[in-house]
Design an enzyme around this catalytic site. Structure first.
Site, PDB file in Angstrom:
ATOM      1  N   CYS B  37       0.833  -1.210   0.000  1.00 18.16           N
ATOM      2  CA  CYS B  37       0.000   0.000   0.000  1.00 18.16           C
ATOM      3  C   CYS B  37       0.864   1.255   0.000  1.00 18.16           C
ATOM      4  O   CYS B  37       0.352   2.372  -0.085  1.00 18.16           O
ATOM      5  CB  CYS B  37      -0.928   0.022   1.204  1.00 18.16           C
ATOM      6  N   CYS B 107      -2.637   9.084   5.925  1.00 15.72           N
ATOM      7  CA  CYS B 107      -1.348   9.058   6.647  1.00 15.72           C
ATOM      8  C   CYS B 107      -1.572   9.355   8.130  1.00 15.72           C
ATOM      9  O   CYS B 107      -0.936   8.745   9.000  1.00 15.72           O
ATOM     10  CB  CYS B 107      -0.387  10.103   6.083  1.00 15.72           C
TER      11      CYS B 107
END
Lengths: 404, 134
Positions: B37, B107
């Site tokens: 990912c 994130c």
């Protein structure tokens, strides 16, 4: 003094050579006529310029000027070639063969035709990006009307065995088209030597302006025809209507002439520079060259740095303009489909950089690029948990990662 | 894409990069994300057993600048906090502090997940029931 950032993304586009620009300028203001205007000197002069440029554009690929159709660029040329052949030769068959590593301008055109009833075979490539000729041979059918394989790949620079591919297509009565966007002016792309029936190219990858390209359509042995994809005034022998972009065509012509004259010396100089860049970067542990090392363009290289993430790497090489195999700024997080087609796993595909040198690249710039890339990779590895695990001998595949 | 000054600062001068001894009972380790990912974060905390205060925090991140900055910021915030206060760190706080664009919110989510995973690892090691993670 080095001017930053350094441009090393010449597979995406090149700057216009000042000599090209010089030749173009009068055609914006002084000789501004419509090349299709037959009644006055403004038109005649424009037509004269187009005729001259058409010869230059033909010469770089060893064609005759009557075989050149000007377009807006390689994307349009690819569309015209593939859709045009599909429509023109519909009675003969509906099967087209291409590669999974083609540019989107070819792949998406094929997908469009698939919806219209075309039968398309997308051949996969070998681990080094090369076509498997036996697979091509096996894929040919009586209904195959066209084989479309790119001359050189835009991401990895791999050059396909064009002569052999053309021969297989012809043996089975199909036409051969090549998207030679990256190759023309960089390596020999002589249409007769290679047996090419249709060839797409564009000015802006060879130091010419954007917005002008051409499709070569063979006139003899065999005489190839394509159905026009745009209706209008019947310009370009009816195959591509639209007022000619005279300054662009003049620039394209000049760029082709310069390429023809300077190709060999450029290639020799750039391949040396590229090799130095490549060898230095491959000195880094766990770095891998993508694509065939022997059959490829002289001015580019594509390298993956394992255990480093692509976007972080791009941020680390902020003073050099290069391309990354990672597209993770987009929501899809899809790595390069070309690198995936070579069998690279997502990690390696994400962490790749493509360097494309140009006629204007200098040794000083290459030194800078080497240093900044090495520093970035080293720094990112120091902060990468994956690098630490690798150094401890932990197999990353053995970890149950939580996909998110 | 343009990065905020704070992201660039954390990327260029990351705080608290490193590794704590994960075999120690008072060290909690959180490893989140997946290589395919494009983001893997490892965040570690060292806890003072007597006070329940986080005395040290370290990270290593494989990811984009925003992922590196999110985890670097997280370690800064964790140091000196009690476990209870650490659990209150919300990903949106990170988004705000670093001015992350919408495509980079994941994130901050990953950083929050890493904090919770590290705390849970510490709790499990010390025979405490792990807290529930969304």
């Amino acid at each position: 003094m080095l001017k930053l950032p350094i441009y090393l993304d010449n597979n995406a586009t090149t700057p216009v050579d000042p000599r090209v620009l010089q030749d173009m300028l009068p055609y914006f203001t002084d000789v501004f006529g419509n090349a299709a205007s037959r009644n006055h000197p403004f038109g005649w002069k424009a037509e004269e310029a187009v005729d001259y440029a058409r010869e230059q554009v033909a010469q770089v690929i060893g064609a005759s000027e009557k075989e050149i159709i000007f377009t807006s660029g390689a994307t349009e040329s690819n569309n015209l070639a593939i859709k045009g052949v599909y429509e023109m030769y519909a009675e003969k068959g509906n099967h087209i063969i291409t590669l999974t590593t083609e540019h989107k301008a070819v792949l998406d055109t094929c997908k469009h035709l698939e919806k219209m009833g075309a039968d398309i075979t997308y051949l996969s490539v070998k681990g080094d990006g090369m076509i498997d000729l036996a697979e091509l041979e096996a894929a040919m059918k009586p209904t195959t009307i066209l084989v479309s394989v790119m001359f050189a790949n835009n991401e990895i620079g791999v050059i396909q065995p064009i002569k052999e591919i053309a021969a297989i297509a012809h043996k089975h009565g199909a036409l051969f088209h090549t998207d030679a966007t990256q190759a023309v002016g960089k390596v020999n792309t002589d249409v007769n030597e290679f047996g090419i029936d249709l060839l797409s190219y564009t000015a802006h990858k060879m130091y010419g302006p954007k917005g002008i390209g051409a499709l070569y359509v063979r006139r003899k042995n065999p005489r190839v025809k394509v159905t026009a994809q745009m209706d209008g005034g019947g310009h370009e022998r009816g195959m591509r209507s639209g007022t000619l972009n005279v300054p662009g065509i003049v620039g394209f012509g000049k760029a082709c002439e310069l390429a023809r004259l300077e190709m060999n010396q450029d290639a020799a100089r750039l391949s040396k520079m590229r090799d130095r860049l490549e060898n230095s970067l491959l000195e880094l542990e766990e770095s891998y060259l993508n694509g065939n090392k022997e059959h490829r363009l002289p001015h580019c290289t594509n390298i993956s740095f394992k255990y480093v993430e692509g976007e972080g790497l791009m941020m680390g090489v902020k003073d050099i303009a290069v391309s990354s195999g990672s597209a993770c700024t987009s929501a899809s997080l899809e790595p390069s489909y070309v690198l995936k087609a070579l069998g690279l796993d997502d990690e390696l595909a994400h962490s790749s950089l493509r360097f494309g040198l140009s006629r204007f690249s200098t040794d000083e710039e290459i030194d800078f690029a080497i240093n900044q890339t090495k520093e970035a990779v080293t720094k990112l590895r120091e902060m990468s948990p994956l690098w630490e695990m690798f150094k401890e001998g932990i197999d990353l595949k053995s970890i149950a990662w939580a996909e998110h | 894409m343009a990065y905020s000054e704070k992201v660039i600062d954390h990327y260029s001068n990351p705080r608290n990069i490193g590794t704590l001894d994960k075999s120690k009972n008072n060290v909690g380790t959180g490893l989140v994300g997946a290589p395919e990912c494009g983001d893997v974060m490892r965040l570690q905390i060292e806890v003072d057993d007597a006070t329940g205060t986080i005395t040290d925090a370290k990270f290593k991140t494989f990811g984009c600048g925003s992922a590196i900055a999110s985890s670097s910021l997280a370690t800064e915030w964790l140091k000196g906090k009690s476990i209870d206060d650490a659990l209150k760190i919300d990903n949106m706080d990170i988004v705000e502090e670093l001015a992350l664009p919408p495509v980079k919110i994941h994130c901050s989510v990953l950083a929050e997940d890493a904090i919770k995973a590290a705390i849970n690892d510490y709790r499990t090691k010390n025979n405490l029931t792990p807290i529930e993670v969304h």
